[in-house]
Design an enzyme around this catalytic site. Structure first.
Site, PDB file in Angstrom:
ATOM      1  N   CYS A 124      34.076 -98.807 -30.957  1.00 45.36           N
ATOM      2  CA  CYS A 124      35.291 -99.507 -31.668  1.00 45.36           C
ATOM      3  C   CYS A 124      36.480 -98.581 -31.298  1.00 45.36           C
ATOM      4  CB  CYS A 124      35.205 -99.665 -32.930  1.00 45.36           C
ATOM      5  SG  CYS A 124      33.631-100.551 -33.413  1.00 45.36           S
ATOM      6  N   HIS A 148      41.802 -97.601 -39.853  1.00 48.06           N
ATOM      7  CA  HIS A 148      40.730 -98.578 -39.060  1.00 48.06           C
ATOM      8  C   HIS A 148      39.821 -99.643 -39.890  1.00 48.06           C
ATOM      9  CE1 HIS A 148      37.602 -99.155 -36.081  1.00 48.06           C
ATOM     10  NE2 HIS A 148      36.668 -98.795 -36.697  1.00 48.06           N
ATOM     11  N   GLU A 163      37.521 -92.767 -44.532  1.00 47.32           N
ATOM     12  CA  GLU A 163      38.892 -92.731 -43.937  1.00 47.32           C
ATOM     13  C   GLU A 163      39.898 -92.532 -45.094  1.00 47.32           C
ATOM     14  OE1 GLU A 163      41.640 -95.254 -41.033  1.00 47.32           O
ATOM     15  OE2 GLU A 163      40.157 -96.294 -41.921  1.00 47.32           O
ATOM     16  N   LYS A 215      42.609-105.781 -40.783  1.00 52.15           N
ATOM     17  CA  LYS A 215      41.399-106.542 -40.061  1.00 52.15           C
ATOM     18  C   LYS A 215      41.266-107.653 -41.160  1.00 52.15           C
ATOM     19  CE  LYS A 215      39.196-102.667 -37.432  1.00 52.15           C
ATOM     20  NZ  LYS A 215      40.129-101.896 -37.362  1.00 52.15           N
ATOM     21  N   HIS A 238      37.114-107.639 -37.344  1.00 57.02           N
ATOM     22  CA  HIS A 238      37.000-106.103 -36.455  1.00 57.02           C
ATOM     23  C   HIS A 238      36.896-106.703 -35.091  1.00 57.02           C
ATOM     24  CE1 HIS A 238      36.313-102.433 -35.320  1.00 57.02           C
ATOM     25  NE2 HIS A 238      35.302-102.045 -35.949  1.00 57.02           N
ATOM     26  N   PHE A 289      31.304 -96.107 -33.390  1.00 54.92           N
ATOM     27  CA  PHE A 289      29.836 -95.408 -33.462  1.00 54.92           C
ATOM     28  C   PHE A 289      29.779 -94.239 -32.506  1.00 54.92           C
ATOM     29  CE2 PHE A 289      27.227 -99.823 -34.484  1.00 54.92           C
ATOM     30  CZ  PHE A 289      27.992 -99.541 -35.875  1.00 54.92           C
TER      31      PHE A 289
END
Length: 402
Positions: free
Chosen positions: A167, A297, A308, A326, A331, A389
């Site tokens: 991502c 994010h 975060e 998002k 996403h 990831f």
């Protein structure tokens, strides 16, 4: 790696985005101000039930040029939609006229590439299990298909690279683009990311129990329960400021790290995230107090958003507003960081902090300044976070021209 002082700043000489809100920047801007999201209940064939997705309308009907038909797949159709929006292809053509086609590079991020095309081909196997003769793996499924298509479509002859770091791919492409310019290998770079819906992604996230069920994703909410997957394309044209239109926004700096804490879960204290954000600030020569907004994010999962928040609070305290966008787009995986650069550009231009969408109550344990309503205020510099990831972390700093 080239000397950092030679990397920054770079101009965002042109930009475009295609999201579930529509093709081009205009529908994205309208939706942000109106607080109207693009997520809808999923009707994606063969996908999980009871989820919401950010599906781009009309992508199935997009036709590639006949000479490039071997590149046909959902991902490259998204790229084609982006190339035809916001005068982007014309801006690249102007850069070609200035520098020559061999001096324009392409660096694009993707995680899904053309997997959806392979899924369709697999369902059309013959009695012996062979894939259809018409199936072109290199032209559609392969990661390099995306930059190869964009390079051919724009008539470029510079380097063409694919970035696939989960991502962070779309954001990380801009770091690689900066290196090409600083190294003298390119005068301008088409950078960004494109990712498309496919069954593998939807069922994969469902198997990890990371998808929001029955409702759109709600990043930073007290009742958040997961991700809504989206598809999108985000493209920018990066070049030196003296080669860009006057007043073009700037990519001031970027930072990346890889903490490798866990294959699918972030470090709980956000150590890698802090490292990436600090590196971006150092690259841009800025202090945390000189940033006016942090685009998180913010995927909507319990673990990612909590991590975060800790990381952002560690660097920025509670004085810099932050939010995730998002809720509008879903996403978009390898395209998310690139789309959110375009959103950052809109925040600069419009003086907008877009509060998280669909959040009735922010998580009471969060300590950073999470916005849940839009706020009009001067925005000169935006930090945009992307995490992926495997512990991949990236932060980009976008600012107004001096």
């Amino acid at each position: 790696m080239p000397d950092r002082s030679r990397l920054w700043p770079l101009s965002l000489a042109a930009a475009t985005a295609v999201t579930a809100l529509g093709a081009g920047i205009a529908p994205l801007r309208r939706a942000l101000h109106a607080r109207e999201g693009g997520l809808r209940p999923s009707h994606f064939p063969g996908g999980p039930e009871d989820i919401w997705v950010g599906q781009v309308p009309g992508v199935e009907a997009v036709a590639l040029p006949p000479a490039l038909a071997g590149f046909a797949c959902r991902n490259n159709r998204l790229a084609e939609m982006a190339l035809g929006s916001d005068g982007f292809a014309e801006a690249v053509a102007a850069a070609v006229a200035r520098h020559g086609p061999e001096r324009i590079a392409v660096v694009l991020g993707t995680s899904t590439a053309g997997i959806e095309e392979t899924e369709q081909a697999y369902r059309r196997r013959d009695g012996a299990g062979a894939l259809p003769a018409s199936f072109d793996y290199a032209g559609s499924h392969d990661l390099q298909s995306l930059p190869a298509y964009v390079r051919a479509r724009l008539g470029l002859r510079g380097p063409a690279l694919a970035v696939s770091t989960a991502c962070t791919s779309g954001a990380r492409s801009m770091l690689e683009a900066a290196s090409l310019i600083a190294s003298g290998l390119a005068d301008a770079v088409v950078a960004g990311g494109v990712d498309s819906l496919c069954r593998l992604t939807l069922h994969g996230f469902a198997s990890l129990e990371l998808l929001s069920r029955g409702r759109p994703t709600r990043p930073c909410a007290a009742d958040r329960d997961g991700i809504s997957i989206g598809e999108a394309a985000g493209l920018v044209l990066l070049t030196r400021p003296d080669h860009a239109p006057p007043g073009s926004p700037l990519l001031l700096g970027a930072g990346a790290s890889s903490d490798g804490h866990h294959m699918s879960s972030p470090h709980p204290e956000g150590l890698g995230a802090v490292s990436a954000m600090r590196a971006a600030l150092d690259a841009a020569g800025l202090t945390p107090g000189e940033v006016d907004y942090v685009n998180l994010h913010g995927t909507g999962t319990r673990a990612n958003d909590a991590m975060e928040d800790r990381a952002v609070h560690h660097l920025f305290g509670d004085g810099v507003p932050c939010s995730s966008t998002k809720g509008w787009t879903g996403h978009a995986l390898g395209a998310s960081g690139a789309v959110e650069v375009v959103i950052a550009m809109l925040c600069l231009e419009d003086g907008l902090v877009p509060g998280c969408l669909g959040v009735a109550e922010r998580d009471p344990e969060f300590r950073s300044a999470v916005a849940i309503a839009n706020e009009a205020r001067p925005v000169r510099r935006v930090a945009s976070n992307s995490f992926g990831f495997g512990g991949s972390n990236c932060c980009l700093l976008i600012g107004q021209a001096a």
